[in-house]
Design an enzyme around this catalytic site. Structure first.
Site, PDB file in Angstrom:
ATOM      1  CG  HIS A  12      36.486  60.366 -23.556  1.00 58.61           C
ATOM      2  ND1 HIS A  12      36.159  60.884 -22.318  1.00 58.61           N
ATOM      3  CD2 HIS A  12      35.933  59.132 -23.575  1.00 58.61           C
ATOM      4  CE1 HIS A  12      35.444  59.982 -21.637  1.00 58.61           C
ATOM      5  NE2 HIS A  12      35.315  58.911 -22.379  1.00 58.61           N
ATOM      6  CG  HIS A  61      37.167  54.427 -20.006  1.00 56.25           C
ATOM      7  ND1 HIS A  61      37.827  55.644 -20.025  1.00 56.25           N
ATOM      8  CD2 HIS A  61      35.981  54.644 -20.627  1.00 56.25           C
ATOM      9  CE1 HIS A  61      37.068  56.539 -20.640  1.00 56.25           C
ATOM     10  NE2 HIS A  61      35.951  55.965 -21.008  1.00 56.25           N
ATOM     11  CG  HIS A 195      29.056  55.359 -26.825  1.00 51.36           C
ATOM     12  ND1 HIS A 195      28.833  56.500 -26.098  1.00 51.36           N
ATOM     13  CD2 HIS A 195      30.141  54.777 -26.249  1.00 51.36           C
ATOM     14  CE1 HIS A 195      29.744  56.623 -25.143  1.00 51.36           C
ATOM     15  NE2 HIS A 195      30.550  55.573 -25.201  1.00 51.36           N
ATOM     16  CD  GLU A 242      31.817  57.727 -21.672  1.00 48.80           C
ATOM     17  OE1 GLU A 242      32.605  56.864 -21.282  1.00 48.80           O
ATOM     18  OE2 GLU A 242      31.981  58.338 -22.757  1.00 48.80           O
TER      19      GLU A 242
HETATM   20 FE   LIG Z   1      34.490  57.067 -21.931  1.00 51.92          FE
END
Ligand SMILES: [Fe+2]
Length: 283
Positions: A12, A61, A195, A242
């Site tokens: 996302h 977030h 990431h 995530e």
């Molecule tokens: Fe995220």
């Protein structure tokens, strides 16, 4: 009764939303990424596949929640959710409409099933929720599905374990199966893949690990549910955790479910992008 027809996993990444909002999807950098979603856009728009409701698992977030309030599993039960302002003004995407009866039913069913969900009635939704909708449905005037948001804490240590997430998916499946309305439901797991956005290893991508994760969502989900946090951190960077949210999606599907489509692309602003569509087995 309600039934779960399929699960979708997708990254996302906020820059994906920005590329769509700024009409950059045909540029060389973005074209191959969006090409991998074309199959899904056609598939999901077919009447036999289009869900009535998406249970969308994502993480906030530091937009709706911050260090003052950190729910491990939150379920949105309000009528609607506004796109959040993440610093540049809210994305110009449709308001997210819930299916409140189903959301309250899932909250009740999961809590009585020993999952202590946090019920949220006021919550703006950030890129974690709106980017997956944009990826699947493009730029409509209104989202073509109702959305039950489930927000998972993967930002502040400790996030839930992959196994706990998987079990929540199983509890969600039981909840949907006992909802007395004949509706088609999909469960989406979002976030990831590898990431790292800070520190000496910034920009870390581990394509081999990611692709094995994608493969094992159908080949060996039992392996995935036991991956410890330290392995996500070591192999997929500080934000790869995530991916535990994908295990909620997977846990909501039957064991022998099969993948219909997969896509993996690097890079999208420092991250690896993964995507999978899994048809839920009928028995
Ligand atoms: Fe995220």
């Amino acid at each position: 009764m309600a039934h779960i027809s399929a699960g979708i996993g997708t990254s996302h990444v906020p820059a994906i939303g920005m590329a769509m909002d700024l009409n950059k999807t045909e540029e060389d950098y973005w074209k191959p990424l969006f090409a991998g979603y074309q199959w899904t856009r056609e598939w999901i728009s077919a009447p036999e596949n289009k869900p009535d409701v998406v249970i969308l698992v994502y993480n906030d977030h530091a937009t709706a929640f911050d260090m003052n309030l950190i729910p491990t599993f939150a379920i949105g039960c309000a009528e609607t959710f506004q796109p959040a302002d993440e610093g540049w003004g809210p994305r110009k995407v449709p308001v997210v409409e819930n299916h409140p009866d189903l959301a309250w039913h899932i909250a009740q069913s999961c809590i009585l099933d020993d999952f202590d969900m946090t019920i949220v009635n006021k919550m703006d939704v950030d890129h974690g929720l709106t980017v997956p909708l944009s990826l699947m449905f493009g730029k409509p005037n209104a989202w073509p599905v109702k959305v039950v948001p489930i927000a998972v804490n993967v930002v502040t240590y400790p996030p839930p374990s992959g196994n706990r997430c998987y079990k929540l998916g199983e509890a969600i499946a039981r909840a949907v199966a006992s909802f007395p309305e004949d509706i088609k439901v999909q469960v989406w797991g979002t976030g990831g893949m590898s990431h790292q956005l800070q520190g000496p290893r910034v920009g870390l991508i581990n394509a081999a690990w990611d692709q094995k994760f994608l493969e094992d969502l159908t080949a060996d989900p039992e392996r995935l549910r036991t991956i410890p946090h330290i392995e996500y951190l070591r192999e997929t960077g500080s934000e790869g955790i995530e991916m535990v949210m994908w295990l909620i999606m997977r846990g909501a599907l039957r064991a022998n479910s099969t993948a219909l489509h997969k896509h993996y692309h690097v890079p999208a602003s420092n991250t690896a992008v993964g995507h999978i569509v899994i048809s839920n087995s009928t028995g």
